[in-house]
Design a protein around this motif. Structure first.
Motif, PDB file in Angstrom:
ATOM      1  N   GLU A   1       0.858  -1.195   0.045  1.00 50.75           N
ATOM      2  CA  GLU A   1      -0.032   0.107   0.183  1.00 50.75           C
ATOM      3  C   GLU A   1       0.850   1.140  -0.116  1.00 50.75           C
ATOM      4  OE1 GLU A   1      -3.576   2.203   2.491  1.00 50.75           O
ATOM      5  OE2 GLU A   1      -2.553   0.145   3.282  1.00 50.75           O
ATOM      6  N   HIS A   2       2.007   1.180   1.023  1.00 52.70           N
ATOM      7  CA  HIS A   2       2.908   2.296   0.880  1.00 52.70           C
ATOM      8  C   HIS A   2       3.731   2.400  -0.500  1.00 52.70           C
ATOM      9  CE1 HIS A   2       5.197   5.461   2.540  1.00 52.70           C
ATOM     10  NE2 HIS A   2       6.227   4.967   2.342  1.00 52.70           N
ATOM     11  N   ALA A   3       4.008   1.222  -0.980  1.00 54.08           N
ATOM     12  CA  ALA A   3       4.872   1.239  -2.316  1.00 54.08           C
ATOM     13  C   ALA A   3       3.878   2.052  -3.479  1.00 54.08           C
ATOM     14  CB  ALA A   3       5.037   0.092  -2.607  1.00 54.08           C
ATOM     15  N   PHE A   4       2.804   1.650  -3.491  1.00 52.89           N
ATOM     16  CA  PHE A   4       1.881   2.335  -4.546  1.00 52.89           C
ATOM     17  C   PHE A   4       1.688   3.744  -4.180  1.00 52.89           C
ATOM     18  CE2 PHE A   4       0.348  -2.062  -5.371  1.00 52.89           C
ATOM     19  CZ  PHE A   4       0.793  -2.077  -6.634  1.00 52.89           C
ATOM     20  N   SER A   5       1.468   4.212  -2.808  1.00 51.10           N
ATOM     21  CA  SER A   5       1.132   5.593  -2.745  1.00 51.10           C
ATOM     22  C   SER A   5       2.359   6.268  -2.865  1.00 51.10           C
ATOM     23  CB  SER A   5       0.648   5.498  -1.168  1.00 51.10           C
ATOM     24  OG  SER A   5       0.636   6.940  -0.798  1.00 51.10           O
ATOM     25  N   TRP A   6       3.615   5.788  -2.727  1.00 51.11           N
ATOM     26  CA  TRP A   6       4.947   6.576  -3.070  1.00 51.11           C
ATOM     27  C   TRP A   6       5.146   6.812  -4.407  1.00 51.11           C
ATOM     28  CZ3 TRP A   6       9.551   6.708  -5.320  1.00 51.11           C
ATOM     29  CH2 TRP A   6      10.394   7.594  -4.783  1.00 51.11           C
ATOM     30  N   VAL A   7       4.855   5.767  -5.243  1.00 56.06           N
ATOM     31  CA  VAL A   7       5.186   5.940  -6.657  1.00 56.06           C
ATOM     32  C   VAL A   7       4.051   6.827  -7.349  1.00 56.06           C
ATOM     33  CG1 VAL A   7       5.121   4.528  -8.701  1.00 56.06           C
ATOM     34  CG2 VAL A   7       5.985   3.516  -6.653  1.00 56.06           C
ATOM     35  N   GLU A   8       2.630   6.863  -6.939  1.00 57.78           N
ATOM     36  CA  GLU A   8       1.889   7.665  -7.466  1.00 57.78           C
ATOM     37  C   GLU A   8       2.210   9.043  -6.990  1.00 57.78           C
ATOM     38  OE1 GLU A   8      -1.689   6.437  -6.091  1.00 57.78           O
ATOM     39  OE2 GLU A   8      -1.956   4.523  -7.323  1.00 57.78           O
ATOM     40  N   LYS A   9       2.739   9.425  -5.868  1.00 56.05           N
ATOM     41  CA  LYS A   9       3.239  10.941  -5.500  1.00 56.05           C
ATOM     42  C   LYS A   9       4.429  11.285  -5.961  1.00 56.05           C
ATOM     43  CE  LYS A   9       0.031  10.620  -1.653  1.00 56.05           C
ATOM     44  NZ  LYS A   9      -0.168  10.484   0.005  1.00 56.05           N
ATOM     45  N   ALA A  10       5.365  10.391  -5.951  1.00 57.78           N
ATOM     46  CA  ALA A  10       6.629  10.844  -6.580  1.00 57.78           C
ATOM     47  C   ALA A  10       6.751  11.560  -7.897  1.00 57.78           C
ATOM     48  CB  ALA A  10       7.636   9.609  -6.454  1.00 57.78           C
ATOM     49  N   GLU A  11       8.058  12.321  -7.864  1.00 59.67           N
ATOM     50  CA  GLU A  11       8.273  13.077  -9.192  1.00 59.67           C
ATOM     51  C   GLU A  11       9.184  12.212  -9.984  1.00 59.67           C
ATOM     52  OE1 GLU A  11      10.338  16.623  -8.362  1.00 59.67           O
ATOM     53  OE2 GLU A  11       8.687  17.576  -7.057  1.00 59.67           O
ATOM     54  N   LEU A  12       8.391  11.521 -10.904  1.00 53.70           N
ATOM     55  CA  LEU A  12       8.832  10.603 -11.608  1.00 53.70           C
ATOM     56  C   LEU A  12       8.497  10.921 -13.184  1.00 53.70           C
ATOM     57  CD1 LEU A  12       8.353   7.277  -9.615  1.00 53.70           C
ATOM     58  CD2 LEU A  12      10.725   8.532  -9.993  1.00 53.70           C
ATOM     59  N   PRO A  13       9.246  10.483 -14.119  1.00 49.77           N
ATOM     60  CA  PRO A  13       8.596  10.550 -15.496  1.00 49.77           C
ATOM     61  C   PRO A  13       7.236   9.207 -15.627  1.00 49.77           C
ATOM     62  CG  PRO A  13      10.835  10.629 -15.568  1.00 49.77           C
ATOM     63  CD  PRO A  13      10.628  10.242 -14.034  1.00 49.77           C
ATOM     64  N   GLU A  14       6.520   9.920 -16.302  1.00 48.42           N
ATOM     65  CA  GLU A  14       5.501   8.754 -16.549  1.00 48.42           C
ATOM     66  C   GLU A  14       5.838   7.325 -16.930  1.00 48.42           C
ATOM     67  OE1 GLU A  14       2.373   9.287 -15.335  1.00 48.42           O
ATOM     68  OE2 GLU A  14       2.850  11.149 -14.827  1.00 48.42           O
ATOM     69  N   GLU A  15       6.462   7.267 -17.858  1.00 52.30           N
ATOM     70  CA  GLU A  15       7.536   6.033 -18.496  1.00 52.30           C
ATOM     71  C   GLU A  15       7.965   5.211 -17.004  1.00 52.30           C
ATOM     72  OE1 GLU A  15      10.085   6.603 -21.449  1.00 52.30           O
ATOM     73  OE2 GLU A  15       8.615   7.083 -22.738  1.00 52.30           O
ATOM     74  N   LYS A  16       8.653   5.901 -16.220  1.00 51.73           N
ATOM     75  CA  LYS A  16       9.225   5.117 -15.222  1.00 51.73           C
ATOM     76  C   LYS A  16       8.100   4.916 -14.273  1.00 51.73           C
ATOM     77  CE  LYS A  16      13.510   5.337 -16.622  1.00 51.73           C
ATOM     78  NZ  LYS A  16      14.275   4.357 -16.881  1.00 51.73           N
ATOM     79  N   ARG A  17       7.208   5.712 -14.049  1.00 53.38           N
ATOM     80  CA  ARG A  17       6.044   5.440 -12.919  1.00 53.38           C
ATOM     81  C   ARG A  17       5.459   4.480 -13.355  1.00 53.38           C
ATOM     82  NH1 ARG A  17       4.118   9.569  -9.837  1.00 53.38           N
ATOM     83  NH2 ARG A  17       4.799  10.998 -11.513  1.00 53.38           N
TER      84      ARG A  17
END
Length: 347
Positions: free
Chosen positions: A171-187
């Motif tokens: 749950e925390h992993a999905f939440s962190w990825v969705e909020k992090a400053e990442l390129p869309e491809e990497k996300r």
């Protein structure tokens, strides 16, 4: 510059020779001299980065071999002064070592490192604070930026390896990825990895749960004893015998099918040449293949067989001649049966 590289090579030699204390001492000395501005002749920034990366890798591996794995990240923080000044390969290697040892500090360390960067121009990362992240080395300033691939490598270790695989905090992993400053491809790539990891964990948990339920059911069934009266047992005996006979009847056709498939070469193949049917059995085909194989071997090994025959034939002739001479060299008296016996042999 040359002296620093010689010290690094010496520390690597100590590491290879399992002299880990000496390797830690020299690597730490090099890093302190470079980071504390005690080196007067350092050279270009690329060479400087190679120096601190090489010395850092020697330090990390030596500390692990000495059993001081839980001290790696704190030691790097003290030597480099700033967490963002640590080379990526050194940081990732040290974090992985501590994660495998079950360290709780690795999560905080990685979260702190990832939180100190912000994505700029969709190309690279810079420190999140407005102040420039300047590392004073060798009397010159070095502005530090982080490439997208390097940042993503740390993110992968934190999200997939630590949160997803070891801590199982999906749950925390999905939440962190969705909020992090990442390129869309990497996300999207990270989300795909997390979904596949979640599915594998769900399937494995279902498998273990079903196995535990089956074991519990078998244990309950084996613990229960069914006691029947003697009359019921007598009534069950004929039915058991009929069921056994029916089972044997069912197994006979199956056995015949198996035997029939095993002896497939006894069947025949019918061919028609005009109006004339020609029946060829599989046995004949098999024998024909064997004869063809033998003829082919004789054809290929003709010279070898001739040499063997030329050697063995004279030996066989000599053996037959010797046997013939031995058989007819013993002289037999043809009148021995007509001559009377000596007087002493008569009874």
């Amino acid at each position: 510059m040359v002296e620093i590289w010689e010290e690094i090579e010496l520390s690597e030699s100590y590491l290879v020779c399992c002299m880990f204390e000496e390797a830690v001492t020299i690597a730490s000395s090099v890093l302190k001299r470079v980071c504390d501005n005690k080196s007067t002749d350092v050279g270009e920034d690329d060479q400087l980065y190679e120096i601190i990366e090489s010395a850092g890798m020697v330090l990390v591996q030596s500390l692990k071999e000495l059993g001081r794995t839980l001290e790696i990240l704190n030691e790097l923080r003290q030597l480099f002064g700033s967490i963002t000044a640590i080379p990526i390969q050194v940081l990732v290697t040290g974090a992985c070592f501590e994660i495998l040892e079950g360290s709780t500090c690795a999560r905080q360390f990685l979260e702190e490192f990832l939180g100190k960067w912000r994505y700029v121009d969709e190309q690279y990362y810079v420190p999140a604070s407005r102040e420039r992240n300047v590392v004073h080395m060798g009397g010159r300033d070095r502005s530090f930026t982080l490439g997208m691939d390097d940042y993503f490598e740390v993110v992968d270790v934190y999200v997939v390896t630590l949160l997803g695989s070891l801590l199982n905090d999906m749950e925390h992993a999905f939440s962190w990825v969705e909020k992090a400053e990442l390129p869309e491809e990497k996300r999207k790539e990270l989300l795909t990895k997390l979904h596949s990891l979640h599915d594998r964990k769900a399937k494995s948990s279902q498998g273990t749960l079903s196995n535990s339920l089956v074991d519990d059911h078998e244990a309950q069934c084996s613990s229960k004893e069914v006691i029947l009266p003697e009359g019921h047992l007598k009534g069950l005996k004929p039915q058991y015998q009929t069921n056994g006979e029916e089972g044997r009847r069912k197994t006979v056709p199956n056995l015949s099918k198996v035997m029939d498939s095993c002896f497939w070469w006894y069947r025949s193949i019918t061919l028609k040449l005009g109006n004339t049917p020609v029946v060829i059995t599989n046995r004949k085909i098999l024998w024909g293949c064997l004869i063809f194989l033998v003829c082919y071997i004789f054809q290929r090994k003709r010279a070898t067989l001739k040499r063997i025959a030329s050697r063995k034939v004279p030996i066989m002739k000599e053996a037959l001649n010797s046997l013939w001479q031995l058989a007819f060299s013993y002289q037999v008296n043809p009148l021995a049966a007509l001559q009377p016996l000596p007087p002493g042999n008569r009874s």
